[in-house]
Each structure stands twice: as C-alpha cells, then as structure tokens.
Design an enzyme around this catalytic site. Structure first.
Site, mmCIF file in Angstrom:
data_model
loop_
_atom_site.group_PDB
_atom_site.id
_atom_site.type_symbol
_atom_site.label_atom_id
_atom_site.label_comp_id
_atom_site.label_asym_id
_atom_site.label_seq_id
_atom_site.Cartn_x
_atom_site.Cartn_y
_atom_site.Cartn_z
ATOM 1 N N GLY A 53 0.803 -1.217 0.000
ATOM 2 C CA GLY A 53 0.000 0.000 0.000
ATOM 3 C C GLY A 53 0.832 1.261 0.000
ATOM 4 N N ASP A 54 1.987 1.234 0.646
ATOM 5 C CA ASP A 54 2.888 2.379 0.640
ATOM 6 C C ASP A 54 3.300 2.694 -0.795
ATOM 7 O OD1 ASP A 54 4.742 4.366 1.780
ATOM 8 O OD2 ASP A 54 6.300 2.920 1.244
#
Length: 130
Positions: free
Chosen positions: A16-17
């Site tokens: 997700g980063d």
C-alpha cells in the site's frame, strides 16, 4: 493475489505504501513542474501526518470490510518510532497504507482510485499553489 485476506497487515502496508506513493506521483505529474519540485510536493502527501489526515477524509465513505482492513493495519505494532509525527498519526497512516495495499491486491483499483480522488481534491489546492 489469490486471497489478500491471508496476508499480514505489514505486507499489505508494504504494498500500500508503494500504491499510495504511485498515486501521488501520477497525480503530481499533471502539475508539470521540475522533478525536484515534484519530489518536494510528494513529500507533503506521503508522510504519516498527511496520510492520517487523508484517512480522516475518507473514513465516512469506507465500507465495513474496508474499515476492518484499515483497523488491522492501524492496530498492527510495527516497532517503528515516527520521527515527524505522533504515534497516533503513524498508526492511522499504516492503516491507510494497509487499506490501499488490500484494495490493490484484491483487484479493486477502481475503488482505490475513487478514494484517492477524494484525498487529492482536498490536497490539490495547497499543493499546486506556488
């Protein structure tokens, strides 16, 4: 990915980063400025404080499942100490990254983009001003 539900929150946040950062950079490409300036603008959005605020914007729009995924990430203890944010902001940011990682790996990129559009509309005014 067969079943992102089976992945740990740290793996989802890791993905997700990258997904969140890619959205920021893609949207900033439309600003059409020198790369050094674009990098400075991206740092304004990809940090724990900004991501905590981003979560607060989209929180009322999340489904029960999305909120559950977010909470898994928020409650995951990373052992990291934030430098320029509070522990609470860091946990909210981790939850947001977990949500974006989950949506991406679940093939729900349209939903991730929909949520990021809301975040971007809120941040865009302050970012595009010189």
């Amino acid at each position: 990915m067969d079943n992102p539900n089976l992945l740990s929150p740290s793996v989802l946040a890791f993905v997700g980063d990258a997904v969140y950062g890619l959205y920021v950079r893609t949207y900033l490409a439309e600003v059409n400025r020198p790369s050094g300036e674009l990098h400075k603008l991206s740092v304004k959005l990809v940090n724990a404080t900004a991501q905590a605020e981003a979560f607060r914007l989209i929180e009322p729009l999340l489904s029960e499942k999305e909120l559950s995924v977010f909470k898994r990430g928020r409650n995951f203890h990373t052992g990291n100490t934030p430098k320029n944010s509070t522990g609470g902001e860091y946990h909210l940011a981790t939850g947001l990254e977990t949500l974006f990682g989950f949506l991406y790996l679940s093939g729900e990129s349209d939903r991730a983009k929909e949520l990021f559009d809301i975040i971007w509309k809120n941040a865009n005014g302050s970012l595009t001003k010189k």
